[in-house]
Design an enzyme around this catalytic site. Sequence first.
Site, PDB file in Angstrom:
ATOM      1  N   CYS A   1      11.224   3.893  -7.113  1.00 39.10           N
ATOM      2  CA  CYS A   1      10.772   2.668  -6.434  1.00 39.10           C
ATOM      3  C   CYS A   1      11.902   1.963  -5.685  1.00 39.10           C
ATOM      4  CB  CYS A   1      10.105   1.716  -7.426  1.00 39.10           C
ATOM      5  SG  CYS A   1       8.542   2.363  -8.063  1.00 39.10           S
TER       6      CYS A   1
ATOM      7  N   HIS B   1       0.694  -5.810   6.367  1.00 44.47           N
ATOM      8  CA  HIS B   1       1.423  -4.907   7.265  1.00 44.47           C
ATOM      9  C   HIS B   1       2.863  -5.375   7.500  1.00 44.47           C
ATOM     10  CE1 HIS B   1      -2.562  -3.244   7.838  1.00 44.47           C
ATOM     11  NE2 HIS B   1      -1.963  -2.152   8.274  1.00 44.47           N
TER      12      HIS B   1
ATOM     13  N   GLU C   1      -1.278  -3.439  -7.962  1.00 45.08           N
ATOM     14  CA  GLU C   1      -0.438  -2.633  -7.071  1.00 45.08           C
ATOM     15  C   GLU C   1      -0.987  -1.220  -6.907  1.00 45.08           C
ATOM     16  OE1 GLU C   1       4.060  -2.929  -7.067  1.00 45.08           O
ATOM     17  OE2 GLU C   1       3.790  -0.930  -7.897  1.00 45.08           O
TER      18      GLU C   1
END
Length: 147
Positions: A37, A78, A130
Site C-alpha cells: 500500500c 478522481h 475501501e
Amino acid sequence: MIQQIYPQVQHNYVFELNKDMHIAAAHFIPHEDAGKCQQVHGHTYFVNITIAGDELDESGFLVNFASIKKLIHKRFDHTLLNDHHDLFSSTDSNYFPTSEGVAKVIWEIVQGELDKKMNKPNCVQVFVRETPTSYVVYRPKHKEGAQ
C-alpha cells in the site's frame, strides 16, 4: 448504487439523515509498514455520512443532501488523496490517507460546515468502505453537554 448495510450510531436526536456516495480516488500510505500500500493504487470508496439534530433549517431540511455531496464528492472524486496537502500528511500518521484518516478528515470537513448552521446539526458517524471486505467507522467523542 448498491444498497449497503452499515453500523448504526445511537443518539437521542429527533432527526437523522444518511448520505451515501461513491468516490473513485487513489492514494498511497507513506509508511514502511504499509507494505504494497506504499505504492499508488486506487479504490472506489463507498462513503456514508450520518448527520443528526433536533431542528430543521429555514428550508425544512436538517441538511440539504446535495450540499453534503458537493462538499465531499466534488472535492475528492478522481483525485490522489495524498495531493490534498491541507488535509492529509506524509509525516503525521493521524492524517495519513488510510481509511481511518479519510473517515476522520471527512468528519472534520462536514462538521466544520455544520457548525456554521443555525440549526446546529451534528455529524455523528462517517463510514468508509475501501474494499468489499474492509471498512472503517469514525464516530467523534461526545462533547461536554452534547447529546
